[in-house]
Write an enzyme that holds these catalytic residues in place. Structure first.
Site, PDB file in Angstrom:
ATOM      1  N   LEU A 163      60.730 -48.180  13.697  1.00 12.14           N
ATOM      2  CA  LEU A 163      60.811 -47.437  14.947  1.00 12.14           C
ATOM      3  C   LEU A 163      59.992 -48.223  15.973  1.00 12.14           C
ATOM      4  O   LEU A 163      58.836 -48.565  15.726  1.00 12.14           O
ATOM      5  CB  LEU A 163      60.221 -46.034  14.748  1.00 12.14           C
ATOM      6  CG  LEU A 163      60.605 -44.921  15.719  1.00 12.14           C
ATOM      7  CD1 LEU A 163      62.111 -44.755  15.819  1.00 12.14           C
ATOM      8  CD2 LEU A 163      59.958 -43.608  15.295  1.00 12.14           C
ATOM      9  N   ASP A 164      60.620 -48.561  17.113  1.00 13.00           N
ATOM     10  CA  ASP A 164      59.940 -49.374  18.125  1.00 13.00           C
ATOM     11  C   ASP A 164      58.619 -48.734  18.547  1.00 13.00           C
ATOM     12  O   ASP A 164      58.496 -47.509  18.561  1.00 13.00           O
ATOM     13  CB  ASP A 164      60.827 -49.524  19.370  1.00 13.00           C
ATOM     14  CG  ASP A 164      62.069 -50.359  19.107  1.00 13.00           C
ATOM     15  OD1 ASP A 164      62.061 -51.148  18.139  1.00 13.00           O
ATOM     16  OD2 ASP A 164      63.043 -50.221  19.867  1.00 13.00           O
TER      17      ASP A 164
END
Length: 311
Positions: A48-49
């Protein structure tokens, strides 16, 4: 001859479904959870960024063997697109490369969404983990290279326009399959609508089979650091773990007894009896006393283990 090193940490196993905060990297999050629980081994099921928040399933111990099954699951994201600018990273982190004064109406946005559902072709962002000639695209992009990334098939199960808070932004929810880049959706929406666009908010709320109710805020875990007694603190943290077998809920399950579990853990097949026993399955899992024992295949009236899990 030197003795093999004893692994550091506890042999704790299970899934912790972290509600990752904004501006916190996935690798950093895994390291923090591993340290908090003093676990020997940890990994995550899908990056997840840093600028995204929400569900980051973290596998501990034996649960790391089940990561591929969660990686392949459906995902749901809530995201906000800001119109008027396209950026190098397709989110707030990048530099502006294109701009426009045009703003789309809700009707215009709604009209294009049908073209982004089902199995579609998508070109991943320049800043992505896709490998180009053996190198990550984001490494090449950081060096200033513009590379040609081939399009690939992704599946969008559902795409909904939630609303338009103002003329500059639109909010969406998407349910998608493995490998989908939400940032690429924002980029492509903006190009098709003639106004450019980028992600300005992104939150993951579901990674099959885990739902929002399973998520644990990082702050709740960090708050337990104040418990001075280590055994009490670790017990409180362990209470948040979900059993390893929950990751396999999409596979056929067989329930076995202790003797059969012992045979499987020794690497031996077991004979399946009873009307309810599956006849054939490329992949299935066996449990005893509610705990995962093995992942394997079913054929010829037998369950043959491929991966076994500790008692």
């Amino acid at each position: 001859m030197s003795k093999p090193r004893k692994p550091k940490g506890r042999p704790v196993s299970g899934w912790l479904i972290l509600d990752k905060p904004f501006d916190f990297g996935s690798t950093e999050a895994v390291a923090k959870i591993k340290w908090l629980l003093k676990a020997q081994k940890a990994g995550h099921a899908g990056t997840l960024d840093p600028l995204a928040s929400g569900m980051l399933p973290i596998a501990l111990g034996d649960a790391t063997k089940t990561v591929p099954y969660v990686m392949d699951g459906r995902k749901i994201y809530e995201f906000t697109v800001s119109w008027g600018e396209e950026r190098t990273t397709d989110d707030l982190e990048g530099e502006v490369t294109q701009s426009s004064d045009t703003r789309p109406s809700a009707e215009a946005i709604q009209a294009i969404l049908g073209g982004y559902t089902g199995i579609i072709q998508q070109i991943p962002p320049q800043f992505s983990a896709i490998k180009i000639a053996g190198e990550r695209a984001y490494d090449l992009a950081r060096e200033g290279e513009v590379v040609e990334i081939p399009s690939r098939e992704v599946e969008i199960h559902r795409l909904t326009l939630i609303g338009c808070p103002d003329e500059n932004t639109a909010e969406f929810e998407v349910e998608c399959g493995k490998g989908t880049y939400v940032r690429a959706l924002a980029r492509d929406f903006g190009r098709q609508l003639g106004c450019y666009g980028h992600i300005s908010g992104l939150r993951r709320t579901f990674v099959a089979p885990f739902g929002e109710d399973d998520m644990v805020p990082l702050a709740d875990l960090v708050a337990l650091e104040k418990i001075e007694d280590e055994a009490e603190r670790l017990a409180a943290l362990d209470a948040f773990l979900i059993d390893t077998g929950e990751a396999l809920s999409s596979l056929p399950q067989i329930v076995i007894n202790d003797d059969q579990a012992h045979r499987l853990r020794m690497g031996n097949p077991i004979i399946l009896r009873g009307r309810d026993a599956p006849v054939e399955a490329d992949e299935a899992y066996a449990t005893a006393r509610g705990k995962l024992v093995a992942i394997g295949e079913i054929g010829g009236g037998e369950f043959r283990p491929k991966r076994v899990f500790g008692g």
